[in-house]
Every structure is written in C-alpha cells, then in structure tokens.
Design a protein around this motif. Structure first.
Motif, mmCIF file in Angstrom:
data_model
loop_
_atom_site.group_PDB
_atom_site.id
_atom_site.type_symbol
_atom_site.label_atom_id
_atom_site.label_comp_id
_atom_site.label_asym_id
_atom_site.label_seq_id
_atom_site.Cartn_x
_atom_site.Cartn_y
_atom_site.Cartn_z
ATOM 1 N N GLY A 199 5.752 -13.677 -2.720
ATOM 2 C CA GLY A 199 5.440 -12.641 -1.751
ATOM 3 C C GLY A 199 5.381 -13.236 -0.344
ATOM 4 N N LYS A 200 5.214 -12.356 0.632
ATOM 5 C CA LYS A 200 5.182 -12.813 2.033
ATOM 6 C C LYS A 200 4.030 -13.796 2.262
ATOM 7 N N MET A 201 2.863 -13.456 1.700
ATOM 8 C CA MET A 201 1.697 -14.299 1.945
ATOM 9 C C MET A 201 1.853 -15.692 1.326
ATOM 10 N N SER A 202 2.477 -15.749 0.144
ATOM 11 C CA SER A 202 2.705 -17.062 -0.482
ATOM 12 C C SER A 202 3.543 -17.943 0.440
ATOM 13 N N GLY A 221 11.792 -7.900 -1.810
ATOM 14 C CA GLY A 221 11.724 -6.515 -2.286
ATOM 15 C C GLY A 221 10.531 -6.358 -3.220
ATOM 16 N N GLU A 222 9.979 -5.151 -3.290
ATOM 17 C CA GLU A 222 8.836 -4.895 -4.179
ATOM 18 C C GLU A 222 9.047 -3.572 -4.890
ATOM 19 N N ILE A 223 8.916 -3.592 -6.205
ATOM 20 C CA ILE A 223 8.942 -2.349 -6.981
ATOM 21 C C ILE A 223 7.484 -2.028 -7.291
ATOM 22 N N GLU A 224 7.016 -0.886 -6.852
ATOM 23 C CA GLU A 224 5.570 -0.617 -6.929
ATOM 24 C C GLU A 224 5.259 0.724 -7.579
ATOM 25 N N VAL A 225 4.223 0.708 -8.391
ATOM 26 C CA VAL A 225 3.682 1.962 -8.925
ATOM 27 C C VAL A 225 2.179 1.934 -8.668
ATOM 28 N N LEU A 257 -8.330 -9.919 1.957
ATOM 29 C CA LEU A 257 -8.857 -8.950 2.924
ATOM 30 C C LEU A 257 -7.933 -8.924 4.128
ATOM 31 N N ARG A 258 -7.511 -7.730 4.506
ATOM 32 C CA ARG A 258 -6.613 -7.661 5.665
ATOM 33 C C ARG A 258 -6.885 -6.417 6.494
ATOM 34 N N GLN A 259 -6.381 -6.487 7.723
ATOM 35 C CA GLN A 259 -6.344 -5.329 8.602
ATOM 36 C C GLN A 259 -4.884 -4.947 8.746
ATOM 37 N N ARG A 260 -4.571 -3.702 8.449
ATOM 38 C CA ARG A 260 -3.203 -3.207 8.621
ATOM 39 C C ARG A 260 -3.304 -1.890 9.384
ATOM 40 N N LYS A 261 -2.548 -1.794 10.436
ATOM 41 C CA LYS A 261 -2.580 -0.597 11.291
ATOM 42 C C LYS A 261 -4.023 -0.241 11.664
ATOM 43 N N VAL A 305 -5.006 1.218 -8.206
ATOM 44 C CA VAL A 305 -4.482 -0.044 -8.723
ATOM 45 C C VAL A 305 -2.982 -0.069 -8.458
ATOM 46 N N GLU A 306 -2.541 -1.163 -7.835
ATOM 47 C CA GLU A 306 -1.119 -1.301 -7.527
ATOM 48 C C GLU A 306 -0.489 -2.258 -8.537
ATOM 49 N N VAL A 307 0.475 -1.721 -9.282
ATOM 50 C CA VAL A 307 1.227 -2.561 -10.218
ATOM 51 C C VAL A 307 2.561 -2.827 -9.534
ATOM 52 N N ARG A 343 -3.222 -8.711 9.393
ATOM 53 C CA ARG A 343 -4.094 -9.830 9.771
ATOM 54 C C ARG A 343 -5.011 -10.091 8.582
ATOM 55 N N TYR A 344 -4.872 -11.261 7.984
ATOM 56 C CA TYR A 344 -5.669 -11.606 6.806
ATOM 57 C C TYR A 344 -6.885 -12.429 7.218
ATOM 58 N N PHE A 345 -8.008 -12.155 6.555
ATOM 59 C CA PHE A 345 -9.286 -12.797 6.885
ATOM 60 C C PHE A 345 -9.843 -13.551 5.681
ATOM 61 N N MET A 395 0.849 -1.187 0.000
ATOM 62 C CA MET A 395 0.000 0.000 0.000
ATOM 63 C C MET A 395 0.883 1.234 0.000
ATOM 64 N N LEU A 396 0.737 2.088 -0.967
ATOM 65 C CA LEU A 396 1.542 3.296 -0.975
ATOM 66 C C LEU A 396 0.689 4.469 -1.406
ATOM 67 N N HIS A 405 -3.911 -21.374 -10.270
ATOM 68 C CA HIS A 405 -3.138 -20.252 -10.837
ATOM 69 C C HIS A 405 -3.454 -18.908 -10.183
ATOM 70 N N ILE A 406 -3.777 -18.960 -8.888
ATOM 71 C CA ILE A 406 -3.993 -17.715 -8.132
ATOM 72 C C ILE A 406 -2.657 -17.253 -7.554
ATOM 73 N N LEU A 407 -1.807 -18.221 -7.216
ATOM 74 C CA LEU A 407 -0.434 -17.891 -6.799
ATOM 75 C C LEU A 407 0.543 -18.442 -7.843
HETATM 76 C C1 V4E Z 1 -1.045 -13.082 -2.025
HETATM 77 C C2 V4E Z 1 -1.635 -11.864 -2.655
HETATM 78 C C3 V4E Z 1 -2.036 -10.735 -1.972
HETATM 79 C C4 V4E Z 1 -1.950 -10.461 -0.538
HETATM 80 C C5 V4E Z 1 -0.570 -9.960 -0.200
HETATM 81 O O1 V4E Z 1 -0.167 -8.965 -1.094
HETATM 82 P P1 V4E Z 1 1.354 -8.540 -1.187
HETATM 83 O O2 V4E Z 1 1.479 -7.541 -2.265
HETATM 84 O O3 V4E Z 1 2.236 -9.721 -1.326
HETATM 85 O O4 V4E Z 1 1.551 -7.964 0.246
HETATM 86 P P2 V4E Z 1 2.212 -6.621 0.715
HETATM 87 O O5 V4E Z 1 2.368 -6.706 2.189
HETATM 88 O O6 V4E Z 1 3.470 -6.363 -0.041
HETATM 89 O O7 V4E Z 1 1.130 -5.569 0.334
HETATM 90 P P3 V4E Z 1 1.338 -4.027 -0.040
HETATM 91 O O8 V4E Z 1 1.940 -3.357 1.144
HETATM 92 O O9 V4E Z 1 2.233 -3.989 -1.266
HETATM 93 O O10 V4E Z 1 -0.068 -3.546 -0.345
HETATM 94 S S1 V4E Z 1 -2.672 -9.609 -3.036
HETATM 95 C C6 V4E Z 1 -2.412 -10.619 -4.326
HETATM 96 N N1 V4E Z 1 -1.860 -11.769 -4.005
HETATM 97 C C7 V4E Z 1 -1.536 -12.725 -5.019
HETATM 98 C C8 V4E Z 1 -0.117 -12.570 -5.520
HETATM 99 C C9 V4E Z 1 0.301 -13.280 -6.645
HETATM 100 N N2 V4E Z 1 -0.521 -14.074 -7.316
HETATM 101 N N3 V4E Z 1 1.573 -13.173 -7.092
HETATM 102 C C10 V4E Z 1 2.455 -12.397 -6.437
HETATM 103 C C11 V4E Z 1 3.873 -12.297 -6.943
HETATM 104 N N4 V4E Z 1 2.100 -11.692 -5.367
HETATM 105 C C12 V4E Z 1 0.831 -11.774 -4.897
#
Ligand code: V4E
Length: 259
Positions: A236-239, A200-204, A69-73, A22-24, A53-55, A1-2, A257-259
């Motif tokens: 990612g962390k969740m995977s 690491g994450e590169i985000e736009v 779905l998550r709770q952050r801060k 939209v987060e790329v 905390r993911y729900f 989230m940014l 093919h969700i992850l």
């Molecule tokens: C698993 C997942 C999602 C939940 C976690 O999103 P993620 O971007 O990994 O977390 P975080 O903490 O970096 O969130 P941010 O602070 O950037 O908002 S959302 C989408 N997915 C699926 C998914 C996927 N299929 N492939 C990859 C590489 N990442 C996530």
C-alpha cells in the motif's frame, strides 16, 4: 474510505458516519489490460484528490499495534484490525486473507469512538515511555538528518492530539480514480501518491459484524475479472512511504508482521 452501498446507489454521509464499518480490501498492480476492463465494465465514479496526514507517538506506539490514525480532508479517521473469523473450515477467500492478499480493518470516523480507542491503546504507555518520548522529540527536532521539522509542524495544530503525544509523521497527497462494479457493490480505486507510487485497491465496505465471506468472494470475483492473479502481496501507499522515509520502523513493522 468508501460509502456503504445499497443496490446501485450510495447511502449518504449521515448513515456512514453513524456506523462503525469494516473495510475488506485487496491491493493490486493495475496494468493496461485491467484498466481497459475497468473502463469497459466499471462505472467511473470520478476523480478525487486528498491529502493524508498520519499521526503517531514518537515511539510509534499506534502503528506498532496496527492502529492507523489520519486526517483526510480535515476529518479524523482511524483504522485498526477487525476481528477475524473463527471456527468453520477455511475458505478460498480466507486463505487469500491469511496470505496477506486481503486485509480487513475497522474504520472509525466518529471523534468519540476514535478518542476512546486511542485512550485504550495508549493507556499502557507509562511514565518511563513518556520520558523517552520527550527525549525522542528533542532529538528529532534538533537532528538535522531527521524529519523533525515537518513532523513538529503538525504537532501544534491539534490540542487533543498534542495532549496524547501524537505527532504527524507522514503527509502525502493522493489522486484517486474510483470505479464502481455495480452488480457487486465493489469499489475499485486507482491511486497515485505524490511520492511517485501507484496502486489499485478492490474494496468492499461492510457493517461491523457483517458478512466478511461475501465480501471476500466479491473481491475474488472482481480480481479474476480484472485479470489480477498470483499470490504476491502488493504494498500500500503507507508501506512504501515508510520504506522510504522510516526504514528502521518499516523493518520493525515487517518483523512484527504488521506489514
Ligand atoms: C498501512 C495500513 C493502513 C494505513 C493505510 O491504509 P491503506 O488502505 O493502505 O490506505 P488508503 O489510502 O488506501 O485508505 P482507504 O482510502 O482505502 O481508507 S491501515 C492498515 N495498514 C496495514 C496494511 C497491511 N498490513 N497490509 C496491506 C496490504 N495494507 C495495509
């Protein structure tokens, strides 16, 4: 989230929260060289620590539909797939996206938007499933091998979440260092989760309907500058959390093919 960026400054919370964004994103393994480049060229925007905390329902009806779905801060956030580009010839950026190197998710932080989306996604979960749900909850609570206690601890805290049969299935803390690539408005996060995983994450971040191609190009340029090469998808962390704590569900997400 940014935050949305305008020039080199951050636009405030009022705008961010009133828009659907939209987060790329591209995940990468940060080695010593990329860290050195980041520290030389990027502007360090500071360090943060937060708990996620993911729900989901006990049958994982949300995550099986790629809804997170998550709770952050203390705030609710929901991530779900954004519409993909159609028509035009596939570009290099889109190829990276198709190969799973880049992801594109819509982010919601407005409670009404989140509730609407959850109702839409969960409306297909019928009575039969609800019965299975209560059995599943019971099993988790009473099965000493399960993670039931931690999950149920969270379930009672949010009335509306409980009403929708949503339980907390994952809880972890992240220490995040953020760098900003000023010329391009790109954020680079270096995350370390408390279960021992770094990524690491590169985000736009773009507004809904915004220029996805430009975002993919920025990510591609940034990856090159950081020496991030290859076509290996980085977890990612969740995977990683799911692999370790819910291997059967993780396998199902992979097979769908969700992850
Ligand atoms: C698993 C997942 C999602 C939940 C976690 O999103 P993620 O971007 O990994 O977390 P975080 O903490 O970096 O969130 P941010 O602070 O950037 O908002 S959302 C989408 N997915 C699926 C998914 C996927 N299929 N492939 C990859 C590489 N990442 C996530």
């Amino acid at each position: 989230m940014l935050d949305f960026q305008k020039g080199s400054g951050l636009v405030g919370d009022a705008i961010r929260h009133s828009m659907m964004s939209v987060e790329v994103e591209r995940k990468f393994v940060c080695n010593a060289n990329s860290l050195k480049t980041l520290e030389e060229i990027g502007v360090c925007a500071g360090q943060d620590q937060f708990q996620d905390r993911y729900f989901d329902t006990p049958q994982f009806d949300l995550t099986l539909r790629d809804v997170w779905l998550r709770q952050r801060k203390g705030r609710w956030e929901l991530k779900c797939p954004a519409a993909t580009l159609r028509g035009a010839q596939e570009t290099r950026g889109e190829r990276a996206e198709a190969a799973g190197l880049c992801t594109r998710y819509k982010e919601m932080t407005d409670a009404a938007d989140i509730h609407r989306k959850l109702r839409e996604v969960l409306k297909d979960v019928g009575e039969k499933d609800k019965l299975a749900t209560s059995e599943c909850c019971h099993q988790k609570l009473t099965d000493p091998r399960g993670l039931g206690n931690a999950e149920m601890k969270c379930a009672l805290e949010e009335g509306w979440a409980t009403d929708m049969n949503l339980l907390c299935f994952a809880e972890f803390t992240t220490v995040r260092r953020t760098f900003i690539w000023e010329e391009d408005g790109v954020h680079i996060d270096l995350d370390e989760a408390d279960f021992g995983y770094r990524v690491g994450e590169i985000e736009v971040l773009i507004p809904e309907g915004g220029d996805v191609q430009a975002a993919l190009d920025k990510i591609e340029r940034t990856a090159k500058k950081l020496g991030v090469t290859g076509d290996q998808v980085v977890d990612g962390k969740m995977s990683v959390y799911l692999q370790r704590n819910y291997p059967a569900h993780y396998a199902r997400l992979l097979s769908q093919h969700i992850l």
